[in-house]
Structure formats: structure tokens, C-alpha cells
Design a protein around this motif. Structure first.
Motif, mmCIF file in Angstrom:
data_model
loop_
_atom_site.group_PDB
_atom_site.id
_atom_site.type_symbol
_atom_site.label_atom_id
_atom_site.label_comp_id
_atom_site.label_asym_id
_atom_site.label_seq_id
_atom_site.Cartn_x
_atom_site.Cartn_y
_atom_site.Cartn_z
ATOM 1 N N LYS A 150 26.349 20.053 -36.388
ATOM 2 C CA LYS A 150 25.451 19.289 -36.344
ATOM 3 C C LYS A 150 25.259 18.676 -34.636
ATOM 4 N N GLU A 151 25.994 19.062 -33.941
ATOM 5 C CA GLU A 151 25.983 19.131 -32.382
ATOM 6 C C GLU A 151 24.960 20.070 -31.775
ATOM 7 N N ALA A 152 24.486 20.863 -32.511
ATOM 8 C CA ALA A 152 23.770 22.031 -32.038
ATOM 9 C C ALA A 152 22.434 21.595 -31.085
ATOM 10 N N PRO A 153 22.372 21.948 -29.984
ATOM 11 C CA PRO A 153 21.095 21.495 -29.103
ATOM 12 C C PRO A 153 19.427 21.671 -29.993
ATOM 13 N N ILE A 154 19.587 22.645 -30.876
ATOM 14 C CA ILE A 154 18.165 22.830 -31.578
ATOM 15 C C ILE A 154 17.812 21.789 -32.277
ATOM 16 N N PHE A 155 18.967 20.532 -32.751
ATOM 17 C CA PHE A 155 18.505 19.440 -33.236
ATOM 18 C C PHE A 155 17.699 18.416 -32.491
ATOM 19 N N GLU A 156 17.690 18.733 -31.036
ATOM 20 C CA GLU A 156 17.131 17.853 -30.224
ATOM 21 C C GLU A 156 15.725 17.996 -30.435
ATOM 22 N N THR A 190 12.049 18.586 -35.625
ATOM 23 C CA THR A 190 11.440 17.774 -36.445
ATOM 24 C C THR A 190 12.035 17.365 -37.682
ATOM 25 N N TYR A 191 12.655 18.376 -38.427
ATOM 26 C CA TYR A 191 13.626 18.117 -39.526
ATOM 27 C C TYR A 191 14.877 18.830 -39.354
ATOM 28 N N GLY A 192 16.160 18.331 -39.380
ATOM 29 C CA GLY A 192 17.130 19.085 -39.401
ATOM 30 C C GLY A 192 18.083 19.155 -40.506
ATOM 31 N N ILE A 193 18.483 20.343 -41.007
ATOM 32 C CA ILE A 193 19.384 20.290 -41.976
ATOM 33 C C ILE A 193 20.815 21.029 -41.690
ATOM 34 N N VAL A 194 21.805 19.991 -41.725
ATOM 35 C CA VAL A 194 23.187 20.438 -41.363
ATOM 36 C C VAL A 194 23.790 21.030 -42.378
ATOM 37 N N GLY A 195 24.402 22.466 -42.402
ATOM 38 C CA GLY A 195 24.715 23.158 -43.585
ATOM 39 C C GLY A 195 24.991 24.472 -43.467
ATOM 40 N N ASP A 196 25.462 25.236 -44.369
ATOM 41 C CA ASP A 196 25.570 26.916 -44.432
ATOM 42 C C ASP A 196 24.052 27.376 -44.720
ATOM 43 N N LEU A 197 23.725 28.162 -43.878
ATOM 44 C CA LEU A 197 22.356 28.777 -44.017
ATOM 45 C C LEU A 197 22.240 29.630 -45.262
ATOM 46 N N PHE A 198 23.433 30.135 -45.483
ATOM 47 C CA PHE A 198 23.667 31.059 -46.551
ATOM 48 C C PHE A 198 23.101 30.477 -47.858
ATOM 49 N N GLN A 199 23.289 29.204 -48.100
ATOM 50 C CA GLN A 199 23.051 28.458 -49.331
ATOM 51 C C GLN A 199 21.713 27.736 -49.092
ATOM 52 N N ILE A 200 21.384 27.348 -47.990
ATOM 53 C CA ILE A 200 20.180 26.441 -47.804
ATOM 54 C C ILE A 200 18.939 27.382 -47.853
ATOM 55 N N ILE A 257 11.179 27.745 -38.287
ATOM 56 C CA ILE A 257 12.117 27.295 -39.063
ATOM 57 C C ILE A 257 13.308 28.381 -38.292
ATOM 58 N N ALA A 258 14.200 27.538 -37.535
ATOM 59 C CA ALA A 258 15.435 28.048 -36.812
ATOM 60 C C ALA A 258 16.499 28.249 -37.683
ATOM 61 N N CYS A 259 16.988 29.479 -38.060
ATOM 62 C CA CYS A 259 18.203 29.816 -38.886
ATOM 63 C C CYS A 259 19.407 30.171 -38.153
ATOM 64 N N GLY A 260 20.555 29.607 -37.997
ATOM 65 C CA GLY A 260 21.601 29.951 -37.328
ATOM 66 C C GLY A 260 21.208 30.100 -35.723
ATOM 67 N N ILE A 261 20.312 29.415 -35.167
ATOM 68 C CA ILE A 261 20.060 29.226 -33.841
ATOM 69 C C ILE A 261 20.427 28.058 -33.235
ATOM 70 N N ILE A 284 11.925 23.225 -38.034
ATOM 71 C CA ILE A 284 13.039 22.705 -39.035
ATOM 72 C C ILE A 284 14.182 23.652 -38.608
ATOM 73 N N ALA A 285 15.291 22.965 -38.199
ATOM 74 C CA ALA A 285 16.462 23.830 -37.747
ATOM 75 C C ALA A 285 17.677 23.680 -38.929
ATOM 76 N N ILE A 286 18.068 24.815 -39.222
ATOM 77 C CA ILE A 286 19.215 24.947 -40.183
ATOM 78 C C ILE A 286 20.458 25.356 -39.409
ATOM 79 N N ASN A 287 21.489 24.488 -39.354
ATOM 80 C CA ASN A 287 22.786 24.933 -38.506
ATOM 81 C C ASN A 287 23.965 24.059 -39.071
ATOM 82 N N ARG A 288 25.154 24.735 -39.303
ATOM 83 C CA ARG A 288 26.091 24.026 -39.710
ATOM 84 C C ARG A 288 26.753 23.152 -38.775
#
Ligand code: FAD
Length: 345
Positions: free
Chosen positions: A315-321, A324-334, A288-292, A309-313
Motif C-alpha cells: 500500500k506504500e508503493a509510489p504508484i498509488f500517488e 486515480t483508483y488504487g487496489i491493494v492486494g494480490d494481482l493474481f487474484q484481482i 492499469i499498472a499491475c505489479g509496478i 488504476i494501480a494494483i499492488n500488494r
């Protein structure tokens, strides 16, 4: 002139053809093998199949015959064993002479070693003395149509992947980082031939003496490289104190906390937790990559994870490439929301 070139090419082909077989150096400490050795046997088996040659293990140490049997269980069909008190502890000079003697006598075409402290030291020394090339930190190995080993590794700070070939010298030597290659099947029935070699080194010839071994208890004991679940934080974590949130999630999963280099450079996590090109290579079940953001130097260390699983606010962050699962949003809530859900299960 054409004839001269042809004669040169023929002489080179003859020289190279004298070398045959794929070897894997079985790294051990006090009789316990480093897991990377078995990973390399798995990879070595593919190369040996492509070349139609045997896969052999090199086992050097004191009281290490059991490792030959383990090597057979992981796919080797031969093991070259040098078992003597002089090899109780790793010392470059002694091991170098042992490996060098084996190479001169049996002429392998490929030698693989783990890109560990020991493997890096030994491989460099062997390649220098034998007068061949060495590609360090390979992430991919394959055989081309001329039977050359194609060795792929990150280059120029990880910005490109370079494929390197050693087409004029043998053996071809590579080091591969732990966890880059998958573990092969373990077949306890696997068997092979042990070739016992006499010890080519006398204790009094070795300049380095091991007086004592003191383990460093201060180092971080968490094994990021071997973990099945990793929750990693990057610059997006905004501060050291916020890593407690990642630890809580990791605890729920039975995993450990990792970090990007930015987080390590900021002093938020110790270097032992860094994942990536200059950190650990990991292969967990879930990463799980958080804010990376997903810089290439981070990706080369974790992209072979089973599920990412990538969590990043952004949506263009290369981690999403690679996710397997991407969550676009604020990690402090997610992140707290995921931890809460897991606790309810
Ligand atoms: P950033 O790139 O700054 O990304 C932070 C991310 O957090 C951004 O995508 C942002 O959108 C997101 N974010 C911010 N706030 C939030 C929020 N509230 N919620 C959700 N998302 C948020 N890097 C490594 O990791 N490992 C290595 O081993 C490594 N080796 C290197 C070797 C060399 C030779 C070089 C040149 C570089 C190396 N690097 C390494 C550094 C690498 O190039 C990147 O600089 C680094 O990985 C970036 O770290 P980061 O993703 O944490 O930070």
C-alpha cells in the motif's frame, strides 16, 4: 564597468529582440505527418499567445502542400513551405540546409520538433549549425516574464525535473516526445498564409542517397504509444507466462499490454512495449499498472493518462500517488476477477 555591463546587456537584448515567432517543424513521411507535430502546434499556440507572436509551421518535403492546410486546421497562422524532389526522403544534410536558410531569413525565437528519431537528428544538427542551445525530451514548456522559454525535462536519470533556459541565444530549440502534449482541436475551417520558399539544395550536393526502403516486419507491430487502453505489468508479474493474464484483460478492453523496464529487462516483454523515460510516453484513456512500484522513470511515461488504476500488494508503493483508483492486494487474484466481471457485461 557598470556602463560596460549595461552596454553588453543592451546589445544582447537587441540581438534577441531581432528574433520573433514560434515555429513548429511538421515531420512527415511520404506526405503523412507525425501526430507529434500537431501536438506541438497545440503547445506552440500557448507559447505564441503568451508572447503575442504568430505561430508558424515549417513544412518540408515533396508534394506536401496539403500539410500546410492541416497545420492551419491545428492552429498555425503561417506555413513556410519548401516543396522539392530532393526532400522526398529525410536526409539530415538536405533538411538541415532548408531549416537553416529559413532561420537566417525569418529569425524565429522558438523552434519545436518532435523527439522522434528524425526530430532528434534534425534538431541537434540545426542547433549545432545555428550555434544555439537545444533542450531534448521536454515534458513542459512555458514563457517567463523576460520572454524566455522555460523548458522542463527529467534529469539525472529522472530523479529531478530540471528547467532549462537558453537566455543568450536564439532561436530557443526544444524537442518534445510524442504523446506528452495533448492534441489540439482540429478546425477544418482554419486558414493561414503559405510562404513558399525556393529549394536551397541540389541533389548532387547531398552525399547520402536513399537506394531502397525496407520495412522491418519483424518488429512488434503493437502501438503502445497510441493505444487508448493499456494494461502494463511489472516485476510483480513474476514471469513471462503470467503476461497472458494481462493480455486477456487487454483483449476485453480492446487495449494492449505494456511493461515496466524491469519486466523488459527480465525478457518477459519486448522493448517496444516498455513505458517510461527510456521507453514510450503514453496517454491512454485508462492505464492499469499491475505489479509496478511506480519509480519516477516509469511515472514520467504514463502519468498523463486520463485514468490510472494501480494494483499492488504494497500500500506504500509510489504508484498509488498518481493513481486515480488504487487496489491493494494480490494481482493474481484481482486481475482474473476484473477480466471475469468484464466478460459478464
Ligand atoms: P519493482 O520496482 O520491483 O516493483 C514491483 C512491484 O510489484 C512492487 O511494488 C511490489 O509490491 C509489486 N508486487 C509484487 N508482487 C505482487 C503481487 N503478487 N500482487 C501485487 N503487487 C505485487 N523503468 C520503467 O518502467 N521505464 C523506463 O523507461 C525506465 N527508464 C529508466 C531509465 C533510467 C536511467 C533508470 C536509472 C531507470 C529506469 N527505469 C525505468 C527503472 C526504474 O527505476 C525501476 O527500476 C522500474 O520501473 C521498476 O520496475 P517495476 O515497478 O516493475 O519493479
Amino acid at each position: 564597468a557598470v556602463e560596460e555591463v549595461d552596454a553588453e546587456a543592451a546589445a544582447l537584448a537587441k540581438k534577441l529582440a531581432a528574433y520573433r515567432g514560434v515555429w513548429v517543424f511538421v515531420e512527415q513521411t511520404e506526405g503523412e505527418a507525425a501526430k507529434v507535430s500537431w501536438e506541438l502546434l497545440g503547445e506552440g499556440a500557448k507559447l505564441a499567445r503568451a508572447l503575442d507572436v504568430p505561430l508558424s509551421a515549417i513544412v518540408i518535403g515533396e508534394k506536401v502542400e496539403h500539410l500546410c492546410k492541416e497545420a492551419f486546421a491545428y492552429g498555425a497562422s503561417k506555413a513556410y513551405l519548401i516543396d522539392a524532389p530532393v526532400f522526398k526522403y529525410y536526409r539530415t544534410e538536405a533538411y538541415l540546409r532548408a531549416v537553416n536558410n529559413l532561420i537566417e531569413k525569418y529569425k524565429p525565437e522558438i523552434i519545436l520538433m518532435g523527439a522522434t528519431g528524425l526530430g532528434r537528428d534534425l534538431a541537434g544538427a540545426v542547433a549545432t549549425v545555428v550555434g544555439t542551445g537545444l533542450t531534448a525530451d521536454c515534458t513542459g514548456l512555458a514563457i517567463d516574464d523576460k520572454r524566455n522559454l522555460m523548458q522542463t525535462r527529467p534529469a539525472f536519470g529522472g530523479n529531478i525535473m530540471a528547467t532549462i533556459m537558453c537566455d543568450k541565444f536564439r532561436p530557443q530549440m526544444s524537442t518534445v516526445r510524442p504523446h506528452v502534449m495533448a492534441m489540439p482541436e482540429h478546425d477544418p475551417q482554419g486558414s493561414g498564409e503559405i510562404i513558399r520558399e525556393s529549394c536551397p539544395v541540389k541533389e548532387e550536393e547531398i552525399l547520402v542517397k536513399v537506394l531502397d526502403i525496407i520495412s522491418d516486419k519483424k518488429t512488434d507491430q503493437v502501438d503502445v504509444a497510441g493505444a487508448e487502453f493499456i494494461v502494463s505489468g511489472g516485476r510483480g508479474m513474476m514471469g513471462k507466462e503470467n503476461f497472458a493474464m494481462l493480455q486477456e484483460l487487454a483483449n476485453e478492453l480492446g487495449g494492449v499490454v505494456g511493461a515496466s523496464r524491469s519486466a523488459v529487462d527480465a525478457g518477459w516483454m519486448p522493448q517496444e512495449r516498455q513505458v517510461g523515460q527510456t521507453g514510450k510516453t503514453v496517454r491512454p484513456k485508462i492505464y492499469i499498472a499491475c505489479g509496478i512500484s511506480g519509480a519516477i522513470q516509469h511515472l514520467v511515461g504514463m502519468q498523463d493518462s486520463d485514468v490510472i488504476i494501480a494494483i499492488n500488494r504494497d500500500k506504500e508503493a509510489p504508484i498509488f500517488e498518481v493513481a486515480t483508483y488504487g487496489i491493494v492486494g494480490d494481482l493474481f487474484q484481482i486481475i482474473p476477477a476484473i477480466t471475469r466481471k468484464l466478460r459478464e457485461l
